[in-house]
Design an enzyme around this catalytic site. Structure first.
Site, PDB file in Angstrom:
ATOM      1  N   SER A 174      33.872 -20.747   2.878  1.00 26.36           N
ATOM      2  CA  SER A 174      33.962 -19.283   2.936  1.00 26.36           C
ATOM      3  C   SER A 174      33.992 -18.673   1.535  1.00 26.36           C
ATOM      4  CB  SER A 174      35.208 -18.873   3.714  1.00 26.36           C
ATOM      5  OG  SER A 174      36.361 -19.460   3.135  1.00 26.36           O
ATOM      6  N   CYS A 175      34.233 -19.487   0.523  1.00 27.53           N
ATOM      7  CA  CYS A 175      34.197 -19.025  -0.866  1.00 27.53           C
ATOM      8  C   CYS A 175      32.803 -18.528  -1.223  1.00 27.53           C
ATOM      9  CB  CYS A 175      34.537 -20.162  -1.825  1.00 27.53           C
ATOM     10  SG  CYS A 175      36.285 -20.573  -1.928  1.00 27.53           S
TER      11      CYS A 175
END
Lengths: 201, 159
Positions: B28-29
């Site tokens: 998700s970074c």
């Protein structure tokens, strides 16, 4: 924001180690009865590490792994994850299903989620029992992907108010079939510190 | 990848000589890469969360609203010029369908926050590989001037 100094206290790290010991004990008992094999565990290792370096405690962040995550909330907030490397994941499916499976097969993924949930779910429920049922587990998530990518889920949860994290890592192994994995527990540092103070440690 | 400068979560790296900068295993970074092809200065930030909400942090790269201005500042310090900087981003996937910290889809929120920051700083986004449900590794090669993305199942491609 919690600093490194806030957390570099041997009492905090020892308490986390003890907690991980209790949780992992419950988790492997559950796994062992499910697959009918002896599951060995190591003494938990605890770390105080910068957010950016957490993945390297476990290995190469680009390596493919399978992981199941369970977040927990309550008096203690955080998340626990069970991670198997690629060959152990195949070994685990073999041990359970009697045949190897393609990891992109939805059936394999749901099987892994089941095993993972039993492991991490029992870990978290042991924590909950220890703290007098003041912790609730959230529904599990499963993924087969890069180590760094699966860890993002856990780190986004616990890294909101901390640059440094306290991490407990326990290795679990089923020796005769060469399966190795890790249970990783990362409470939010602020909730962990609060609970330690409350216990008067 | 042994010669690559590794940018972990919340970290920022800038290079003003030929070499590679990369973020391995983005879920998700979101990693934001900047490159000034004239000054040959490149940099990357590995963003974990969208918004610092004013918190002080030792890792400004952790949040989109603190990390992107800081990366730009470091780029300019090394001689990059804002009007020449090429910006590309990768990451923002949704891996486990769990609701992280009541953020909903954290990957999507990260991408939105990164876009807002870039436009507030007058930086034009020229390439992206975002969303989906697969992890990524993002590499900026200063010598070649390329931005490449690698996934476990999909192989390597340039953006």
């Amino acid at each position: 924001m919690m600093s490194k100094d806030d957390l570099s206290n041997p009492v905090i790290l020892d308490a986390l180690k003890e907690l991980a010991n209790i949780g992992t004990g419950h988790a492997v008992t559950a796994l062992s009865s499910m697959i009918g094999k002896f599951v060995g565990i190591t003494v938990p290792e605890v770390y105080l590490e910068s957010l950016g370096k957490v993945a390297t405690i476990l290995g190469d962040p680009g390596e493919e792994v399978s992981a199941v995550y369970v977040g927990y909330r309550g008096e203690l907030d955080g998340g626990a994850m069970v991670i198997f490397d690629s060959s152990s994941t195949h070994g685990l499916l073999q041990a359970l299903m009697g045949a190897d499976m393609d990891l992109s097969d939805p059936m394999a993924l749901s099987m892994l989620q089941e095993i993972g949930n039993i492991l991490v779910g029992s870990f978290v429920s042991a924590l909950a029992t220890f703290f007098g049922n003041t912790i609730l587990a959230e529904p599990p998530g499963v993924a087969v992907d890069m180590l760094g990518a699966v860890l993002n889920v856990l780190l986004a949860e616990v890294g909101q108010h901390a640059d440094y994290l306290i991490i407990a890592k326990t290795t679990i192994a089923i020796e005769d079939v060469n399966i190795r994995g890790w249970i990783v527990d990362i409470p939010t540092p602020e909730s962990f510190k609060r609970i330690i103070e409350k216990l008067g440690l | 990848m042994n010669d690559m400068l590794n940018v972990g979560i919340g970290e920022i790296a800038v290079l003003d000589k030929p070499g590679k900068i990369g973020a391995i295993g983005l879920g998700s970074c979101v990693a934001v890469a900047m490159f000034d092809p004239v000054a040959k200065v490149g940099g990357m930030v590995h963003v974990l969360l969208p918004d610092s909400r004013g918190q002080k942090t030792e890792l400004p790269g952790k949040f989109a609203d603190t990390g992107i201005p800081e990366l730009l500042r470091l780029m300019e310090e090394k001689g990059a010029r804002r009007d020449r900087i090429i910006v590309k981003i990768a990451g923002g996937a949704s891996l486990m369908n769990v609701n992280v910290g009541n953020f909903g889809d954290i990957g999507k929120r990260n991408v939105e926050a990164v876009r807002e920051q870039l436009s507030a700083l007058n930086l034009r986004l020229q390439g992206e590989d975002i969303g989906g449900n697969e992890g990524r590794t993002f590499i900026l090669d200063l010598a070649a001037g390329t931005f490449s993305v690698k996934t476990t199942r999909g192989g390597l491609h340039q953006i």
